[in-house]
Each structure stands twice: as structure tokens, then as C-alpha cells.
Design a protein around this motif. Structure first.
Motif, PDB file in Angstrom:
ATOM      1  N   TYR A  37      -6.642  17.066   7.735  1.00 49.83           N
ATOM      2  CA  TYR A  37      -6.590  16.655   9.128  1.00 49.83           C
ATOM      3  C   TYR A  37      -5.303  15.880   9.354  1.00 49.83           C
ATOM      4  O   TYR A  37      -4.780  15.205   8.455  1.00 49.83           O
ATOM      5  N   PHE A  91      -4.779  13.307   6.439  1.00 51.81           N
ATOM      6  CA  PHE A  91      -5.951  12.986   5.631  1.00 51.81           C
ATOM      7  C   PHE A  91      -6.486  14.230   4.938  1.00 51.81           C
ATOM      8  O   PHE A  91      -6.668  15.283   5.572  1.00 51.81           O
ATOM      9  N   PHE A 105     -13.096  11.115   3.420  1.00 55.07           N
ATOM     10  CA  PHE A 105     -11.667  11.064   3.688  1.00 55.07           C
ATOM     11  C   PHE A 105     -10.946  10.218   2.658  1.00 55.07           C
ATOM     12  O   PHE A 105     -11.463   9.199   2.192  1.00 55.07           O
ATOM     13  N   GLY A 106      -9.698  10.641   2.337  1.00 55.66           N
ATOM     14  CA  GLY A 106      -8.820   9.777   1.591  1.00 55.66           C
ATOM     15  C   GLY A 106      -8.235   8.712   2.514  1.00 55.66           C
ATOM     16  O   GLY A 106      -8.544   8.654   3.707  1.00 55.66           O
ATOM     17  N   LYS A 107      -7.361   7.876   1.957  1.00 56.60           N
ATOM     18  CA  LYS A 107      -6.757   6.800   2.744  1.00 56.60           C
ATOM     19  C   LYS A 107      -5.598   7.293   3.602  1.00 56.60           C
ATOM     20  O   LYS A 107      -5.100   6.556   4.443  1.00 56.60           O
TER      21      LYS A 107
ATOM     22  N   GLY B  40      -5.777   1.414   9.030  1.00 52.10           N
ATOM     23  CA  GLY B  40      -5.184   1.726   7.737  1.00 52.10           C
ATOM     24  C   GLY B  40      -6.087   2.477   6.780  1.00 52.10           C
ATOM     25  O   GLY B  40      -5.731   2.684   5.618  1.00 52.10           O
ATOM     26  N   GLN B  41      -7.252   2.874   7.263  1.00 50.29           N
ATOM     27  CA  GLN B  41      -8.211   3.580   6.409  1.00 50.29           C
ATOM     28  C   GLN B  41      -8.556   4.948   7.003  1.00 50.29           C
ATOM     29  O   GLN B  41      -8.369   5.186   8.193  1.00 50.29           O
ATOM     30  N   GLY B  42      -9.087   5.816   6.158  1.00 48.68           N
ATOM     31  CA  GLY B  42      -9.632   7.063   6.663  1.00 48.68           C
ATOM     32  C   GLY B  42     -11.013   6.825   7.248  1.00 48.68           C
ATOM     33  O   GLY B  42     -11.655   5.813   6.968  1.00 48.68           O
ATOM     34  N   PRO B  43     -11.474   7.740   8.059  1.00 47.64           N
ATOM     35  CA  PRO B  43     -12.818   7.590   8.631  1.00 47.64           C
ATOM     36  C   PRO B  43     -13.894   7.564   7.558  1.00 47.64           C
ATOM     37  O   PRO B  43     -13.762   8.207   6.515  1.00 47.64           O
TER      38      PRO B  43
END
Lengths: 115, 112
Positions: A37, A91, A105-107, B40-43
């Protein structure tokens, strides 16, 4: 629990060149899907590309392609002919397997495209 | 149908107040997901509906959180007695089986 590692917090690329974003994940499932994404600044999440784990052929969507290595649990994204509009947070998101298809999800990797 | 919509786009509330968010999925999509994204993070996954049935809830979803999807159409996410730690972007996504989730623009919640 599934884990996703995107080891490159930030990447940059010159316009018209190629860049590869890496992703590794951990799963005990044998049949699952993987997604990349894109989230531009202050804009919504956009589906870039989808890969089915049981397919050996790597998915391609126009300038975007993946290198899926199932045994290594690696799922990298290659962007060819980079454009300014490709600048975004990317992501990697494998789905967890099973019938719920929830995503982990990754960071993320922040991609900058330089003119 | 132009995609997944969420309302409101922004919500500022005081600690202790209740808030409710709405998500309208793509009409033919049978699956609906809620995620939370902090800076700063993914969902992170919160909960999932298949049609009107809520089939999975994350342990992130404390008892102050409740979600519904009446008649398998739109969904609501309610947070009771909001806390500052609830400040985040709340994302809704929908999909048709395994075809990939389409995300809405999100609701940004700020708890003062």
C-alpha cells in the motif's frame, strides 16, 4: 502472531530511476496474500499491488512489480521509472491467512523522489 | 460508487466524552475492517465484519470500544469515555473476499 519488517525507514530515488523497497515477514500459514500500500502525505491509503502466495509468478502493475521469495518470506517492491507522484509512505502488508483476511502492516518506508 | 467514505474526517473531543465514527463501504463489498494508525506507525487491526456479523476483535479493542454494522451496510465505531491515548487516525476498509482492501480517508481523532 505475524510480524512484518521493513528495514528501510527512508529511501530516496531520482526521478525516472528505479528503486526497490524491502519487506520480510513471518507467518505459519501456507496460503495467504501479500499487498503493498502507498500512503501519500495527508492522503488515504492506496492499494498498489497484490500477490497470491501460491503463485510463483511475480505480480506486476504497470511500473510496479514485486519480487516474492516464499521460502525466504521476502516480498520486495520495485518501482521503475520513478515519478514525483510516487513520493509517499509505502507499507508492506501480508494478510494473516485464514478466512478473515485482516492485514498486518510494517512500519513503512518513506520514499522521496528527487527531480 | 466512488469508494469508501468516512465521517467525520476530523474530531476533537475532551477526555471523557463519547465519540462515534461512521464508515460507508463500497456497496458490493461484504467485508469491512477498522484499523487504528498512530503517527509514524502502520495501521493496526481493530475489528472485522463479514456482512453484519462481527467475526474478530483485536485485544486493542478495549471494552470502551464498540463497533456495529447493522444490515451489513455502513458501520459505526464508538469510543466511550475517551482517553488521550485514543488519539489516532481511525481507518475503515472494505473488500470483496480476498481481492484487497480499499481504504477510506480516515477519521483523525484528537482527545484533549
Amino acid at each position: 502472531a505475524q510480524t512484518v519488517t521493513q528495514s528501510q525507514p527512508e529511501m530516496s530515488v531520482q526521478e525516472a530511476e528505479t528503486v526497490t523497497l524491502s519487506c520480510t515477514y513471518d507467518t505459519s500459514e501456507s496460503d495467504y496474500y501479500l499487498f503493498w500500500y502507498k500512503q501519500p502525505p495527508s492522503r488515504q491509503m492506496i492499494l498498489v499491488i497484490r500477490q497470491e502466495a501460491y503463485k510463483q509468478q511475480n505480480a506486476t502493475e504497470n511500473r510496479f512489480s514485486v519480487n516474492f521469495q516464499k521460502a525466504a518470506k521476502s516480498f520486495s517492491l520495485k518501482i521503475s521509472d520513478s515519478q514525483l507522484g510516487d513520493a509517499a509512505m509505502y507499507f508492506c502488508a501480508p494478510h494473516s491467512g485464514g478466512s478473515n483476511y485482516k492485514l498486518t502492516f510494517g512500519k513503512g518506508t518513506l520514499l522521496t523522489v528527487n527531480p | 460508487d466512488t469508494g469508501v467514505s468516512q465521517d467525520p474526517r476530523h474530531k476533537i473531543t475532551k477526555r471523557g466524552q463519547n465519540v462515534t465514527f461512521r464508515c460507508d463501504p463500497i456497496s458490493e463489498h461484504n467485508r469491512l475492517y477498522w484499523y487504528r494508525q498512530t503517527l509514524g506507525q502502520g495501521p493496526e487491526f481493530l475489528t472485522y465484519f463479514q456482512n453484519e456479523a462481527q467475526l474478530e476483535k483485536s485485544r486493542l479493542l478495549s471494552d470502551r470500544f464498540s463497533a456495529e454494522r447493522p444490515k451489513g451496510s455502513f458501520s459505526t465505531l464508538e469510543i466511550q469515555r475517551t482517553e488521550q491515548g485514543d488519539s489516532a487516525m481511525y481507518l475503515c476498509a472494505s473488500s470483496l473476499e480476498d481481492r484487497g482492501q480499499i481504504f477510506g480517508p480516515g477519521t483523525r481523532l484528537t482527545v484533549l
